[in-house]
Design a protein around this motif. Sequence first.
Motif, short mmCIF file in Angstrom:
data_model
loop_
_atom_site.label_atom_id
_atom_site.label_comp_id
_atom_site.label_asym_id
_atom_site.label_seq_id
_atom_site.Cartn_x
_atom_site.Cartn_y
_atom_site.Cartn_z
N LEU A 68 -3.21 10.81 -2.08
CA LEU A 68 -4.51 10.22 -1.82
C LEU A 68 -5.43 11.22 -1.12
CD1 LEU A 68 -6.39 7.74 -1.80
CD2 LEU A 68 -5.39 7.15 0.42
N ILE A 69 -4.90 11.96 -0.16
CA ILE A 69 -5.70 12.96 0.56
C ILE A 69 -6.16 14.06 -0.40
CG2 ILE A 69 -5.62 14.76 2.34
CD1 ILE A 69 -3.66 12.83 3.86
N ALA A 70 -5.27 14.53 -1.26
CA ALA A 70 -5.63 15.58 -2.22
C ALA A 70 -6.67 15.07 -3.22
CB ALA A 70 -4.38 16.07 -2.96
N ALA A 71 -6.50 13.84 -3.67
CA ALA A 71 -7.47 13.27 -4.61
C ALA A 71 -8.83 13.09 -3.95
CB ALA A 71 -6.95 11.95 -5.16
N ARG A 72 -8.84 12.67 -2.70
CA ARG A 72 -10.11 12.51 -1.99
C ARG A 72 -10.80 13.86 -1.77
NH1 ARG A 72 -12.99 8.18 -1.18
NH2 ARG A 72 -13.51 8.84 0.91
N GLY A 125 0.82 -1.21 0.00
CA GLY A 125 0.00 0.00 0.00
C GLY A 125 0.84 1.25 0.00
N LEU A 126 0.36 2.25 0.66
CA LEU A 126 1.03 3.55 0.69
C LEU A 126 1.84 3.79 1.96
CD1 LEU A 126 -1.95 5.73 -0.61
CD2 LEU A 126 -0.07 4.77 -1.94
N GLY A 127 1.69 2.92 2.95
CA GLY A 127 2.38 3.11 4.21
C GLY A 127 1.85 4.31 4.98
N ALA A 128 0.55 4.55 4.90
CA ALA A 128 -0.05 5.72 5.53
C ALA A 128 -0.16 5.52 7.04
CB ALA A 128 -1.43 5.97 4.94
N SER A 129 0.08 6.60 7.77
CA SER A 129 -0.07 6.58 9.22
C SER A 129 -1.57 6.68 9.57
CB SER A 129 0.69 7.75 9.83
OG SER A 129 0.07 8.97 9.49
N PRO A 130 -1.92 6.40 10.82
CA PRO A 130 -3.33 6.56 11.21
C PRO A 130 -3.87 7.97 10.99
CG PRO A 130 -2.20 5.23 12.83
CD PRO A 130 -1.15 5.73 11.87
N ALA A 131 -3.05 8.97 11.23
CA ALA A 131 -3.49 10.35 11.00
C ALA A 131 -3.75 10.60 9.52
CB ALA A 131 -2.44 11.33 11.53
N GLU A 132 -2.89 10.07 8.66
CA GLU A 132 -3.10 10.23 7.22
C GLU A 132 -4.34 9.48 6.75
OE1 GLU A 132 1.47 10.88 5.66
OE2 GLU A 132 0.75 8.85 6.04
N LEU A 133 -4.60 8.34 7.34
CA LEU A 133 -5.83 7.60 7.00
C LEU A 133 -7.06 8.38 7.43
CD1 LEU A 133 -4.85 3.94 7.90
CD2 LEU A 133 -5.07 4.94 5.64
N GLN A 134 -6.97 9.02 8.58
CA GLN A 134 -8.08 9.84 9.04
C GLN A 134 -8.33 11.02 8.10
OE1 GLN A 134 -10.11 9.23 11.66
NE2 GLN A 134 -11.31 11.02 11.07
N TRP A 135 -7.25 11.64 7.63
CA TRP A 135 -7.40 12.73 6.68
C TRP A 135 -7.92 12.25 5.34
CZ3 TRP A 135 -8.18 17.58 7.01
CH2 TRP A 135 -7.71 18.30 8.11
N ALA A 136 -7.53 11.06 4.94
CA ALA A 136 -8.00 10.51 3.66
C ALA A 136 -9.51 10.31 3.67
CB ALA A 136 -7.29 9.20 3.34
N THR A 137 -10.04 9.85 4.79
CA THR A 137 -11.50 9.68 4.87
C THR A 137 -12.20 11.00 5.19
OG1 THR A 137 -11.32 9.02 7.19
CG2 THR A 137 -11.37 7.27 5.55
#
Length: 151
Positions: free
Chosen positions: A128-132, A66-78
């Motif tokens: 991913l965050i920018a695309a979302r 995957g992307l190796g996203a941290s929990p904070a980055e996953l929260q921002w992605a959603t």
Amino acid sequence: MLFAYSPVVQTSADRYSKVVKTVPPTLPKSRQRLILAVLMVCSLLIWLDNTVLSILLETPADPVHGLGASPAELQWATGAYTLVLATLMFTAGALGDSFGHRNVLAVGSVVFAAASIRAAYAGDASQLIAARAAMGVGAALIIPVNFAMLL
């Protein structure tokens, strides 16, 4: 004091009794079904794309595949999607009223599709965050116009 009166002109009651109501033209049933199908597909894609990331959060978090996203980055992605969607929904409704519902629906669909493809090929969590967030813009353009066209 003298007042000048203009002559009173009486008109017949027949002239004003013929009030014509304008009824919006009805589309053929096949065209109505096509429009409903397009609106349903737009709603389905928005719902499906929002659900996919919420269910498969371990894939972007995987450091190997995957992307190796941290929990904070996953929260921002959603959260980026929902935040932008909720912020721009009223503005997008006004844009639909100003520029036409069909035009705003087409622009929203293109923005949503392009951002969805960009999110699928994101190289890291920030992309991913920018695309979302861009997908939230597209969804905000689609949803109010979708409801306006249904009514």
